[in-house]
Write a protein that holds these residues in place. Structure first.
Motif, PDB file in Angstrom:
ATOM      1  N   ASN A 229      23.618 -30.338  -3.809  1.00 44.13           N
ATOM      2  CA  ASN A 229      22.629 -29.277  -3.626  1.00 44.13           C
ATOM      3  C   ASN A 229      21.234 -29.723  -4.031  1.00 44.13           C
ATOM      4  O   ASN A 229      20.234 -29.353  -3.397  1.00 44.13           O
ATOM      5  CB  ASN A 229      23.050 -28.033  -4.412  1.00 44.13           C
ATOM      6  CG  ASN A 229      24.214 -27.303  -3.761  1.00 44.13           C
ATOM      7  OD1 ASN A 229      24.230 -27.120  -2.546  1.00 44.13           O
ATOM      8  ND2 ASN A 229      25.193 -26.892  -4.550  1.00 44.13           N
ATOM      9  N   LYS A 233      18.082 -29.939  -1.542  1.00 38.95           N
ATOM     10  CA  LYS A 233      16.877 -29.178  -1.879  1.00 38.95           C
ATOM     11  C   LYS A 233      15.652 -30.082  -1.913  1.00 38.95           C
ATOM     12  O   LYS A 233      14.571 -29.709  -1.439  1.00 38.95           O
ATOM     13  CB  LYS A 233      17.056 -28.479  -3.228  1.00 38.95           C
ATOM     14  CG  LYS A 233      15.877 -27.620  -3.642  1.00 38.95           C
ATOM     15  CD  LYS A 233      16.153 -26.904  -4.949  1.00 38.95           C
ATOM     16  CE  LYS A 233      14.969 -26.038  -5.354  1.00 38.95           C
ATOM     17  NZ  LYS A 233      15.223 -25.327  -6.638  1.00 38.95           N
ATOM     18  N   ARG A 238      19.098 -26.888   2.942  1.00 38.46           N
ATOM     19  CA  ARG A 238      20.053 -26.141   2.122  1.00 38.46           C
ATOM     20  C   ARG A 238      21.418 -26.195   2.790  1.00 38.46           C
ATOM     21  O   ARG A 238      21.527 -26.199   4.020  1.00 38.46           O
ATOM     22  CB  ARG A 238      19.601 -24.696   1.911  1.00 38.46           C
ATOM     23  CG  ARG A 238      19.350 -23.904   3.167  1.00 38.46           C
ATOM     24  CD  ARG A 238      19.057 -22.442   2.847  1.00 38.46           C
ATOM     25  NE  ARG A 238      18.650 -21.713   4.046  1.00 38.46           N
ATOM     26  CZ  ARG A 238      17.392 -21.437   4.356  1.00 38.46           C
ATOM     27  NH1 ARG A 238      16.414 -21.788   3.540  1.00 38.46           N
ATOM     28  NH2 ARG A 238      17.105 -20.789   5.481  1.00 38.46           N
ATOM     29  N   ASN A 297      18.776 -25.318   7.476  1.00 35.49           N
ATOM     30  CA  ASN A 297      20.162 -24.966   7.206  1.00 35.49           C
ATOM     31  C   ASN A 297      21.131 -26.030   7.706  1.00 35.49           C
ATOM     32  O   ASN A 297      21.140 -26.390   8.886  1.00 35.49           O
ATOM     33  CB  ASN A 297      20.498 -23.619   7.866  1.00 35.49           C
ATOM     34  CG  ASN A 297      21.720 -22.975   7.249  1.00 35.49           C
ATOM     35  OD1 ASN A 297      21.983 -23.133   6.052  1.00 35.49           O
ATOM     36  ND2 ASN A 297      22.476 -22.240   8.056  1.00 35.49           N
TER      37      ASN A 297
END
Length: 305
Positions: A229, A233, A238, A297
């Motif tokens: 993650n 980021k 994400r 995404n």
């Protein structure tokens, strides 16, 4: 943050995340209240790293030792000569280079080293092609590392090739340099557990010159997911909930596989994320005008694992 190393085009992975108030409170009070701002910043960087518990513990111990030695010196007490050459044992992608770089910064701020820079080398950098060439290459790299850290990755590769291999010449020369210039730089050798032990057997003078040993454990699945993650980021992506679950299942499988050896930890995660980004890019070609959310995404279908 992914940090690329110019040495041999290898990538060193730094698992930084924003430092929260809670994390700052875990810093020893003595570091935050009595150290320079530069040193405090280095320890904040240390605290922001995921996992690495044994390495962090050892760093605080060495910090405390240096501080107390300075206090003993002020009081006229005996101070034994300290040697900080180290052995880092562990699988790839467990943060060894990151910790070596932080040691350089800490030693510089505490006056142990004058520069604190990291000189990262491997077998090809040390071993020459003819008699005498290897010793000269090794001495030149030690000279380059003066005032900082000489980090020898996969040091056990110097033990390959048998008695006549020039790798042994590099080890013998390094041993001599540690004897002659051991106070002017810190040497860190890194690699897998068993192979590093073999390396230390190459020269009878080596084991005593590396008093600090740190084991870098493989990351837990939860830690690897946190690293994933953070990596996403930092790249302004994400990972969707479905993709996270897919990645987690894959990590559980590979980390529990009894036939899986030398798992590459964060490098494995990095490779999967970079592949997912490429797959996402191909997927988005079918969308005439992708939105910001589309571009950020990473979906389950992007993780072809």
């Amino acid at each position: 943050m992914l940090e690329s190393s110019s040495s041999n085009n290898r990538i060193q992975v730094v698992f930084n995340r924003p430092v929260s108030v809670k994390q700052l409170n875990t810093l020893p009070e003595i570091v935050r209240t009595t150290s320079s701002s530069n040193l405090t910043t280095v320890f904040e960087e240390l605290e922001s790293l995921i996992g690495l518990h044994e390495a962090k513990k050892t760093i605080y111990e060495i910090y405390a030792l240096i501080k107390m030695n300075k206090a003993r010196e002020r009081h006229g007490l005996k101070i034994e000569k300290q040697v900080f050459h180290m052995v880092f044992k562990g699988n790839p992608g467990t943060g060894k280079t990151t910790i070596a770089r932080l040691f350089g910064k800490i030693f510089k701020e505490m006056g142990v080293l004058t520069k604190g820079h990291l000189t990262e080398v491997e077998r090809a950098d040390l071993v020459g092609e003819f008699i005498g060439h290897t010793a000269q290459k090794t001495r030149d790299l030690v000279k380059k590392a003066m005032g900082g850290i000489l980090f020898i990755d996969e040091a056990y590769s110097l033990a390959r090739g048998g008695e006549k291999d020039f790798g042994k010449e590099a080890v013998d020369c390094l041993t001599k340099c540690l004897e002659d210039f051991g106070n002017d730089f810190v040497c860190i050798i890194a690699g897998y557990n068993d192979e590093i032990d073999t390396f230390l057997e190459l020269n009878p003078g080596l084991p005593s010159r590396f008093p600090v040993h740190i084991n870098f454990a493989d990351y837990e699945v939860d830690e690897l997911m946190e690293i994933a993650n953070v990596m996403a980021k930092n790249k302004e992506y994400r990972i969707s909930a479905e993709a996270s679950e897919k990645l987690r299942r894959r990590l559980l499988t590979v980390t529990s596989d009894p036939f899986q050896v030398n798992f590459s930890n964060a490098r494995y995660v990095r490779n999967n994320i970079e592949k997912a980004i490429r797959v996402q890019a191909v997927r988005l070609l079918k969308i005439p005008d992708p939105t910001r959310d589309d571009l950020m995404n990473l979906k389950s279908e992007d993780f072809s694992i």
